[in-house]
Design a protein around this motif. Structure first.
Motif, short mmCIF file in Angstrom:
data_model
loop_
_atom_site.label_atom_id
_atom_site.label_comp_id
_atom_site.label_asym_id
_atom_site.label_seq_id
_atom_site.Cartn_x
_atom_site.Cartn_y
_atom_site.Cartn_z
N ARG A 155 0.82 -1.20 0.00
CA ARG A 155 0.00 0.00 0.00
C ARG A 155 0.87 1.27 0.00
O ARG A 155 0.58 2.23 -0.71
CB ARG A 155 -0.93 -0.01 1.22
CG ARG A 155 -1.96 1.10 1.20
CD ARG A 155 -2.86 1.04 2.42
NE ARG A 155 -3.71 -0.15 2.38
CZ ARG A 155 -3.57 -1.19 3.17
NH1 ARG A 155 -2.61 -1.20 4.08
NH2 ARG A 155 -4.38 -2.22 3.08
N GLU A 156 1.93 1.23 0.80
CA GLU A 156 2.83 2.39 0.83
C GLU A 156 3.52 2.58 -0.52
O GLU A 156 3.67 3.71 -0.99
CB GLU A 156 3.86 2.19 1.94
CG GLU A 156 3.27 2.25 3.35
CD GLU A 156 4.30 1.97 4.42
OE1 GLU A 156 5.48 1.72 4.04
OE2 GLU A 156 3.95 1.99 5.61
N ASP A 157 3.94 1.46 -1.13
CA ASP A 157 4.58 1.56 -2.44
C ASP A 157 3.62 2.12 -3.49
O ASP A 157 4.00 2.97 -4.31
CB ASP A 157 5.09 0.19 -2.88
CG ASP A 157 6.24 -0.31 -2.00
OD1 ASP A 157 6.83 0.53 -1.29
OD2 ASP A 157 6.51 -1.52 -2.01
N LEU A 158 2.37 1.63 -3.45
CA LEU A 158 1.38 2.12 -4.41
C LEU A 158 1.09 3.60 -4.20
O LEU A 158 0.94 4.36 -5.17
CB LEU A 158 0.08 1.32 -4.27
CG LEU A 158 0.11 -0.11 -4.82
CD1 LEU A 158 -1.22 -0.81 -4.54
CD2 LEU A 158 0.37 -0.10 -6.32
N ALA A 159 1.00 4.01 -2.92
CA ALA A 159 0.75 5.43 -2.64
C ALA A 159 1.90 6.29 -3.17
O ALA A 159 1.67 7.36 -3.76
CB ALA A 159 0.57 5.64 -1.14
N ALA A 160 3.13 5.81 -2.97
CA ALA A 160 4.28 6.58 -3.46
C ALA A 160 4.29 6.64 -4.98
O ALA A 160 4.54 7.70 -5.57
CB ALA A 160 5.57 5.94 -2.95
N ARG A 161 3.99 5.51 -5.62
CA ARG A 161 3.97 5.49 -7.08
C ARG A 161 2.84 6.36 -7.63
O ARG A 161 3.00 7.04 -8.64
CB ARG A 161 3.82 4.06 -7.58
CG ARG A 161 5.04 3.18 -7.31
CD ARG A 161 4.87 1.79 -7.88
NE ARG A 161 6.03 0.95 -7.61
CZ ARG A 161 6.15 -0.31 -8.02
NH1 ARG A 161 5.17 -0.86 -8.73
NH2 ARG A 161 7.23 -1.01 -7.74
N LEU A 162 1.68 6.31 -6.94
CA LEU A 162 0.55 7.13 -7.38
C LEU A 162 0.88 8.61 -7.26
O LEU A 162 0.56 9.40 -8.17
CB LEU A 162 -0.69 6.79 -6.55
CG LEU A 162 -1.97 7.56 -6.91
CD1 LEU A 162 -2.36 7.29 -8.35
CD2 LEU A 162 -3.10 7.18 -5.97
N ALA A 163 1.51 8.98 -6.15
CA ALA A 163 1.89 10.39 -5.98
C ALA A 163 2.89 10.81 -7.05
O ALA A 163 2.79 11.90 -7.62
CB ALA A 163 2.48 10.59 -4.58
N ASP A 164 3.84 9.92 -7.35
CA ASP A 164 4.82 10.23 -8.39
C ASP A 164 4.15 10.33 -9.76
O ASP A 164 4.47 11.23 -10.56
CB ASP A 164 5.89 9.14 -8.40
CG ASP A 164 6.99 9.43 -9.42
OD1 ASP A 164 7.68 10.44 -9.26
OD2 ASP A 164 7.15 8.63 -10.36
#
Length: 218
Positions: A108-117
């Motif tokens: 979830r944290e990785d997805l949030a970071a990728r989504l923000a990027d």
């Protein structure tokens, strides 16, 4: 004849002693002989069918009860083993779930970071795309001349897109802006004259190089 009280007392004592002696003699066996030891009839839960102390029906009932108790004990042991196994399985499942939970949180944290990027890049791409669109529009205004540019800017303002029109106008060079402002000021349309004033006031880069008094008709 008068009997002395002492004689009466002595007779009473003698009678009491005689009565006590008779009672002792009659109950000698019960008082002085040891009681015989009674041996246990059964040494286990299994009952002897030949024992005449119980009827065959009673013996069968007792044996049946003994078997049922033994079966129940075995069943309880099996149930206890089953519960122990289930408890161990649940403990392992909880450990696995905790591990999966940590993995899900990491994902979830990785997805949030990728989504923000991705959103940041998308916004940047849109800005670049919008900037290219503005540059193309400003180039078209220069090519089509002040009259067409003035009318188009006025249309954008009527559509409540004046901020976009101003952003495009600011991309023009000073020598390209001056003819447009001049056309607006020399027009008989009060709306265009007002638009020229608005552009000149909002575009700070235009003010030092453009004298509105020189562009306005005498």
């Amino acid at each position: 004849m008068k009997i002395s009280p002492i004689i009466v007392v002595l007779l009473a004592v003698i009678l009491s002693v005689v009565s006590a002696g008779i009672m002792v003699v009659l109950n000698y066996d019960a008082l002085f002989k040891p009681k015989p030891e009674i041996k246990a009839e059964f040494t286990s839960v299994e009952f002897d069918a030949d024992d005449t102390s119980y009827s065959p029906a009673e013996t069968h009932s007792m044996n049946q009860l003994s078997k049922e108790l033994a079966a129940l004990k075995e069943k309880l042991l099996d149930r206890e083993n089953e519960l122990d196994a289930r408890e161990s399985a649940i403990a392992m499942d909880l450990e696995a779930l905790e591990k999966q939970k940590k993995e899900m949180n990491q994902i979830r944290e990785d997805l949030a970071a990728r989504l923000a990027d991705f959103e940041a890049r998308q916004g940047q791409d849109l800005s670049e795309e919008k900037l290219k669109e503005y540059k193309d529009t400003s180039k078209r205004w220069v090519e089509m001349g002040p009259e067409v540019a003035s009318v188009e800017i006025q249309n954008w303002r009527q559509k409540r897109r004046f901020e976009e029109a101003l952003s495009i106008f600011e991309l023009l060079k000073a020598e390209d802006k001056a003819p447009i402002i001049s056309f607006m000021l020399n027009s008989d349309d009060d709306a265009l004259i007002e638009l020229a004033d608005a552009l000149a006031m909002r575009d700070r880069g235009l003010l030092p190089s453009l004298d509105l008094d020189e562009l306005s008709p005498n």
